[in-house]
Design an enzyme around this catalytic site. Sequence first.
Site, mmCIF file in Angstrom:
data_model
loop_
_atom_site.group_PDB
_atom_site.id
_atom_site.type_symbol
_atom_site.label_atom_id
_atom_site.label_comp_id
_atom_site.label_asym_id
_atom_site.label_seq_id
_atom_site.Cartn_x
_atom_site.Cartn_y
_atom_site.Cartn_z
ATOM 1 N N ASP A 386 0.810 -1.220 0.000
ATOM 2 C CA ASP A 386 0.000 0.000 0.000
ATOM 3 C C ASP A 386 0.845 1.272 0.000
ATOM 4 O O ASP A 386 1.459 1.610 1.025
ATOM 5 C CB ASP A 386 -0.907 0.030 1.235
ATOM 6 N N TYR A 417 -2.220 -11.640 -24.810
ATOM 7 C CA TYR A 417 -1.110 -11.992 -25.694
ATOM 8 C C TYR A 417 -1.355 -11.517 -27.121
ATOM 9 O O TYR A 417 -0.420 -11.270 -27.885
ATOM 10 C CB TYR A 417 -0.857 -13.501 -25.675
#
Length: 620
Positions: A386, A417
């Site tokens: 975080d 892809y």
Amino acid sequence: MNKVVNVEALFLGPQSENHHYFKELLDFMIDEHIHWRRNFHPNDKPSIAVYDQQSPGFRATVQRTHEVLLDLSSRLKTSSMPWHSPRYLGHMASDILMPAVLAYMATMLYNPNNCAYEGSPATTGLEIEAGKDLAQLLGFDRETAWGHITSGGTVANYEGLWVARNLKSMPMALKKVRPSLVRGMDAWQLVNLPPSKVFALMDKARSAIGQVQNESVRGRGLAGMNLGKVLVPQSKHYSWIKAFDVLGLGQDSGVSVQVKENYRMDIADLRHKIEGLVRRRIPILAVIPVVGSTEEGAVDEVHRILQLRELFERRHGVSFYIHVDAAYGGYGRSLFMDENNRFMSMDRLRRALRREGILTRRLRWPSQEVYRAYKALEGVDSVTIDPHKLGYVPYQAGAVVFRDKRVRDLVSHFAPYVFEERGADTSPQLLGSYIMEGSKAGAAAASVWAAHRCVPLNITGYGKIIGNSIKGAFRFYSALKSKRTFTVDGQKVRVEPLTVPDCNIVVYAFNLQGNKDLAQMNDLNERIYDQCSYKSGPIYTYDFITSKTSLEYNEYGDAPGEFVGRLGIPRKEWDRVRSVYVLRSCVTTPYLGIAGTREQYIENFVNAIQAKLTMILGGK
């Protein structure tokens, strides 16, 4: 350009010492935005005329806006928590970096939405760069890893388990779509393939990846699928309980692993539980170590969990996903990185920490176990980290990072892809299609990106800030250990820290000397907290602000029994009450590690505790 990072120049300061610098830069950024608006088709006629601005209704609206903002300012100044002050040692919040604040405020004026590239052509790219920064910090390859900004650690944890769940189901789906790829493997072998081997099989089935997804848990749901258990330590964040619910795994999928007296996951108990599951032919979906637990700041021994996975793969053909919840402690890895962003040996690290003034002869941090745990992050599958905690940037800014960017095939609704083959690797236009959230503030991404550009993610930058906070925590811990007892009207009050800090959280409790009643001890600590929190009036009158928590049997088992014993409480009392109320100080402030201020504040804290005890016990 001078690359030396000065901590004092990075924050507005407890007394707004850097306000001239801050206002100058803020005015500049606002002017830049104003000029941007004016320069977009400058020949367009104004939409708001001078006549409109002079009308009574216009002036009344401006006046009403002014009054509302004055009201807001009054409420904020009266009731907000002073995160910026070294006197605040409560929750995981502190002063925030000026470059991060300025970047957020400047970007907010443009209001980009990082869900879709057409709504955020500037900040989506910044988010991807920030994700690469965090990947490098964690020891992953910048180019083959995948990370992005989330609203916080909760969503990041959801994404980690979301990927683990989907990955676990892929081999069974492959058996249906491309059985030749897994010929000879039974169901037990398929559900225990290591993550790296699953990705390799997915590569071989790329042309049919859509069909495979449809046969996986994404298409068929969990019905009839035995994906196994998720092993989490007793120190887990509550978001994991919610994650089991949100992801359809059910509460029964969670298996709690005992913590030791230092509140790290007990690896012996973890091994015992895995062995029990394997004997019953129950798969392990994931193991979730914590680096910087929210209540104690404990750092689980990640290296031992990796070793355990290797052992089970070798001896039993059993593997599992490892996601590390480092929402709080992840940025601490910057302390271990040299100026070239390479993880240092322990000897080099200690020399560097002394050179930067972070370590002293009395402060022997980190321990070997903490060092090895941070080193091992490079070998796990994904990490929650975080920026809005020890990244010192404004809320909301969590993040999740995956070691292998092919995880996008597990959650996206297209085939990434295809775009890579067209030369658009990790195409920013598609960000919203392979994350859990929809609309998200581009300002948060800009804030994290700017912080990383101004403050290197190594010992020369973030290492200095976090190092100062750790040094401050150990000074506070040492002050409590040295004091040991407070005297109030002839009564002695014992103070005892829970454990030696793994990072910058200090947990402690008080008890009247001779008292053996745990409920009475809990009452004393609650009354102290009430005098050091929002509960007892305007916070601006407080010399010292802290937070609290309770260590309960149903969460921690008998681990707290040793701690209450040190405070003079018999074991039978712990067995009866099974809960201890403690004070918790997150020393995230960097100022307690800066010479000239640390001694003053530590002494103030000790004196404030004495005053509160006198008020509570002496009736003064």
